[in-house]
Design an enzyme around this catalytic site. Structure first.
Site, mmCIF file in Angstrom:
data_model
loop_
_atom_site.group_PDB
_atom_site.id
_atom_site.type_symbol
_atom_site.label_atom_id
_atom_site.label_comp_id
_atom_site.label_asym_id
_atom_site.label_seq_id
_atom_site.Cartn_x
_atom_site.Cartn_y
_atom_site.Cartn_z
ATOM 1 N N SER A 1 0.862 -1.181 0.000
ATOM 2 C CA SER A 1 0.000 0.000 0.000
ATOM 3 C C SER A 1 0.900 1.234 0.000
ATOM 4 C CB SER A 1 -0.871 0.012 1.246
ATOM 5 O OG SER A 1 -0.054 0.329 2.351
ATOM 6 N N LYS A 2 0.299 2.389 -0.257
ATOM 7 C CA LYS A 2 1.063 3.637 -0.281
ATOM 8 C C LYS A 2 1.810 3.856 1.022
ATOM 9 C CE LYS A 2 -0.281 7.163 -3.408
ATOM 10 N NZ LYS A 2 -1.150 8.256 -3.729
ATOM 11 N N ARG A 3 1.146 3.553 2.146
ATOM 12 C CA ARG A 3 1.720 3.787 3.465
ATOM 13 C C ARG A 3 2.937 2.893 3.717
ATOM 14 N NH1 ARG A 3 0.442 5.510 8.707
ATOM 15 N NH2 ARG A 3 1.022 3.640 9.853
#
Ligand code: GLU
Length: 322
Positions: free
Chosen positions: A245-247
């Protein structure tokens, strides 16, 4: 000769790193930066930097500068000025005009949902454009995009790390978009114009772009540009094989203290690429680790499949030089 050794024949190498400033530099882009840097510098080549900031609604203000600071803090040094795609509209327009004049591009009035309805793409796959507007804009339709005509031929190339890859554009995407009517030029057109103008002859990037490469090679052919050598690096994924994910992916100055943590990230990227930085570099300044990566880089050790990024364990951190 293995595909990974072909590169020694391309002298002098001009490589590049071309992140999109739509979010902070992430683990996947760090791997692309390290891989492209090492592949260019190990043979004394140049390494250029380009910000792919064409998709203005997705570009996050300040991120391009954050990326440059992150790269600098990690020890990367690039040649020449950073190229910003947002400032290069004229170059893309002139390539577009050449394609239109040669009858190789046409305007299309189809909506996404019309295309999805007509083409029989498997669920989740990009639909193949069925050529509705190829012979002229049907009555009642307004221009929404410009597409380039593709013909039924197989485009094949030898990837430096993945081996031979081939694709028929007619059956995988059909005539593809090179500009949207509301202005922006498509990534494929911009990237081939920029790579050609900057004299890039070696493109090393993530494997998510492997299936885009035949479209780019096709445009190079139409526009009479030289074809760079391509090398696609395995994707960074979660331990269970799912997309990050982006995080989970973020590696930015704002999130991390790169002066303390930078070396662990470079170690991780080098290990991910099959290289074995020696323990006596634990805790070393980033430029030193990167220099080791460049001098010792062995492309034959790059694994072909997606994998998690092996972030160093506690044991790796000892003895630290700090
Ligand atoms: N801008 C693209 C990305 O960040 C990379 C494009 C390229 O390397 O050709 O994924």
């Amino acid at each position: 000769m293995s595909p990974a050794t072909d590169i020694t024949e391309v002298v002098p190498v001009v490589g590049r790193f071309a992140p999109s400033p739509t979010g902070p530099l992430h683990l996947g882009s760090l791997v692309a930066a390290v891989g492209s840097y090492a592949m260019a510098r190990r043979v004394g080549g140049k390494w250029l930097l380009r910000m792919e900031d064409l998709d203005t609604p997705r570009v996050v203000p300040g991120i391009a500068d954050d990326m440059l600071r992150t790269l600098e803090a990690l020890g990367f040094r690039w040649d020449g000025e950073v190229v910003y795609q947002s400032r290069r509209t004229e170059a893309y327009r002139s390539a577009m005009e050449r394609l239109l004049k040669a009858g190789l591009a046409y305007s299309c009035g189809c909506t996404r949902s019309e295309i999805a309805r007509i083409s029989s793409a498997p669920h989740g796959a990009e639909p193949v454009y069925p050529g509705i507007c190829r012979e002229g804009l049907p009555e009642g339709k307004t221009e929404r995009a410009w597409r380039v005509k593709v013909y039924d031929e197989l485009i094949a190339f030898d990837d430096l790390f993945m081996g031979r890859f081939s694709q028929s554009l007619a059956s995988s995407c059909g005539d593809f978009v090179i500009q949207r009517a509301d202005g922006p030029f498509a990534y494929h057109l911009a990237v081939v114009v920029d790579d050609a103008e900057s004299g890039i002859n070696q493109v090393v990037r993530g494997a998510d772009l492997l299936s885009s490469t035949p479209r780019q090679i096709y445009l190079q052919k139409l526009l009479g540009f030289p074809k760079p050598v391509y090398g696609h690096l395995p994707l960074v994924v979660n331990p269970d094989g799912t997309k990050l994910s982006k995080r989970e992916n973020a590696v930015s100055l704002t999130d991390r203290d790169l002066a303390r943590e930078g070396w662990t990230l470079l170690f991780a990227a080098l290990r991910f690429l099959g290289q074995s930085p020696p323990p006596d570099l634990n805790g070393a300044p980033c430029p030193e680790i990167l220099a080791w990566g460049v001098d010792s880089f062995d492309p034959a050790r790059i694994p072909p499949t997606p994998a998690p990024l092996p972030l160093p364990t506690r044991a790796d951190k000892l003895p630290s030089r700090r």
